[in-house]
Motif scaffolding. Sequence first.
Motif, PDB file in Angstrom:
ATOM      1  N   LEU A  73      -3.567  15.807  69.159  1.00 49.33           N
ATOM      2  CA  LEU A  73      -2.462  15.022  70.221  1.00 49.33           C
ATOM      3  C   LEU A  73      -1.543  16.638  70.866  1.00 49.33           C
ATOM      4  CD1 LEU A  73      -0.977  12.381  68.187  1.00 49.33           C
ATOM      5  CD2 LEU A  73      -2.314  12.011  69.976  1.00 49.33           C
ATOM      6  N   PRO A  74      -1.336  16.087  72.219  1.00 49.36           N
ATOM      7  CA  PRO A  74      -0.575  17.325  72.876  1.00 49.36           C
ATOM      8  C   PRO A  74       0.748  17.777  72.380  1.00 49.36           C
ATOM      9  CG  PRO A  74      -1.503  15.680  74.411  1.00 49.36           C
ATOM     10  CD  PRO A  74      -1.681  15.171  73.086  1.00 49.36           C
ATOM     11  N   ILE A  75       0.935  19.021  72.354  1.00 49.12           N
ATOM     12  CA  ILE A  75       2.024  19.819  71.856  1.00 49.12           C
ATOM     13  C   ILE A  75       3.428  19.157  72.606  1.00 49.12           C
ATOM     14  CG2 ILE A  75       3.724  21.513  71.456  1.00 49.12           C
ATOM     15  CD1 ILE A  75       1.069  22.966  70.786  1.00 49.12           C
ATOM     16  N   GLU A  76       3.128  18.930  73.868  1.00 50.62           N
ATOM     17  CA  GLU A  76       4.170  18.514  74.855  1.00 50.62           C
ATOM     18  C   GLU A  76       4.616  16.817  74.557  1.00 50.62           C
ATOM     19  OE1 GLU A  76       3.276  18.848  78.901  1.00 50.62           O
ATOM     20  OE2 GLU A  76       3.560  21.002  78.979  1.00 50.62           O
ATOM     21  N   TRP A  77       3.704  16.110  73.929  1.00 49.72           N
ATOM     22  CA  TRP A  77       3.849  14.774  73.492  1.00 49.72           C
ATOM     23  C   TRP A  77       4.667  14.765  72.111  1.00 49.72           C
ATOM     24  CZ3 TRP A  77      -0.960  11.244  73.757  1.00 49.72           C
ATOM     25  CH2 TRP A  77      -1.613  10.898  74.967  1.00 49.72           C
ATOM     26  N   LEU A  78       4.515  15.722  71.357  1.00 54.13           N
ATOM     27  CA  LEU A  78       5.186  15.779  70.227  1.00 54.13           C
ATOM     28  C   LEU A  78       6.446  16.245  70.473  1.00 54.13           C
ATOM     29  CD1 LEU A  78       2.487  17.264  68.101  1.00 54.13           C
ATOM     30  CD2 LEU A  78       3.157  14.867  67.856  1.00 54.13           C
ATOM     31  N   ARG A 128      -1.888  21.735  74.492  1.00 52.16           N
ATOM     32  CA  ARG A 128      -0.642  21.778  75.005  1.00 52.16           C
ATOM     33  C   ARG A 128      -0.253  20.712  75.666  1.00 52.16           C
ATOM     34  NH1 ARG A 128       3.951  24.953  74.501  1.00 52.16           N
ATOM     35  NH2 ARG A 128       2.887  26.389  73.107  1.00 52.16           N
ATOM     36  N   THR A 129      -0.926  20.211  76.741  1.00 51.23           N
ATOM     37  CA  THR A 129      -0.687  19.303  77.555  1.00 51.23           C
ATOM     38  C   THR A 129      -1.868  18.059  77.465  1.00 51.23           C
ATOM     39  OG1 THR A 129      -2.117  20.204  79.274  1.00 51.23           O
ATOM     40  CG2 THR A 129      -0.010  20.972  79.347  1.00 51.23           C
ATOM     41  N   GLU A 130      -1.395  17.088  78.065  1.00 50.63           N
ATOM     42  CA  GLU A 130      -2.629  15.900  78.167  1.00 50.63           C
ATOM     43  C   GLU A 130      -3.558  16.256  78.792  1.00 50.63           C
ATOM     44  OE1 GLU A 130      -2.766  11.656  80.613  1.00 50.63           O
ATOM     45  OE2 GLU A 130      -1.105  11.960  79.563  1.00 50.63           O
ATOM     46  N   ALA A 131      -3.601  17.119  79.609  1.00 48.09           N
ATOM     47  CA  ALA A 131      -4.834  17.668  80.411  1.00 48.09           C
ATOM     48  C   ALA A 131      -5.451  18.585  79.553  1.00 48.09           C
ATOM     49  CB  ALA A 131      -4.622  18.556  81.677  1.00 48.09           C
TER      50      ALA A 131
END
Length: 321
Positions: free
Chosen positions: A192-197, A128-131
């Motif tokens: 790739l993180p969902i937040e980025w998308l 979900r996140t970069e972390a």
Amino acid sequence: MVTIAARSELVAHAADTIARGSKSFAVASRLFGRRERERVWLLYAWCRACDDLADAQDMGGALGDQSNPHERLATIRQRTALALQGVATGDASFDGFGVVARECGITAADADDVIAGFALDSEDWRPRTEADMMQYCYHVAGAVGVMMALVMGVPRSDEDTLDRACDLGLAFQLANIVRDLWEDDAAGRCYLPIEWLVEADIPPGQHMKPHYRAALVDLVAHACAIGRCHEASARVGAGRLPFRARWAILSATGIYGDIARMVESAGPNAWNARVHTGALSKAGWVARSVVAAMRPPPRDCGETARGRLWTRRQLAERARR
């Protein structure tokens, strides 16, 4: 009764495995001294066997039947546990891992850190996140980097050098992620993180559609920038290794780093065909790296890189939550 093959036979099996499974790393591994080279091969063969079992594939090829992932994960755990106990598994890749683990002080906890990445895939997990993305990179590659450092003789007490080895694994895995977006999407995966998308207005699961390519290129550039920071940190650690190991690691860093650089430079055409480095490019990195290995190593990765680094401690702590 199943018995463990002679060490020489396990090494021969591992040499064949790396030759078929990773041409890039196979080239770099030839630069190690004999003892380290054999140990690197034995460790690689275990990683390759675990990956192939987890994804029901052969030498990283096309994914097979993805049903019963938990059974495959249980097989990985069972064979690894037996290998660490010195019990024959009937699989040369796992038996060889038991040998190199005993020679280099690799523990069950070290192996569990890697297997945790396969467990995430078995749960149909998505970052979900970069972390989250970096934690996955830690399990499937950063933790392997730590074991590789142990194989090269880095003492477990040298935490900073082990951190740098982890950084190299993180950089390698980020290169894998950006290169394999198309193949992963075909298998219903995206790292790739969902937040980025979401921030790029790309609906999750739709990122490979042609009309999202421009936005995807920007996300890939961001991932590559993070990878370069970890690569810079890894070069600091490589400078602390004996000459031949330093030469091998710097060669692998350049060869594998080219994958991310080629993907980034290709822009929206990066996934028209699978990116790979050619023999001439690999030879070039081997030649340049011998010169780099003879020079004084960098003392620091630079302020810019430090600000983007995800540390081994951060990612290990997240994994324990």
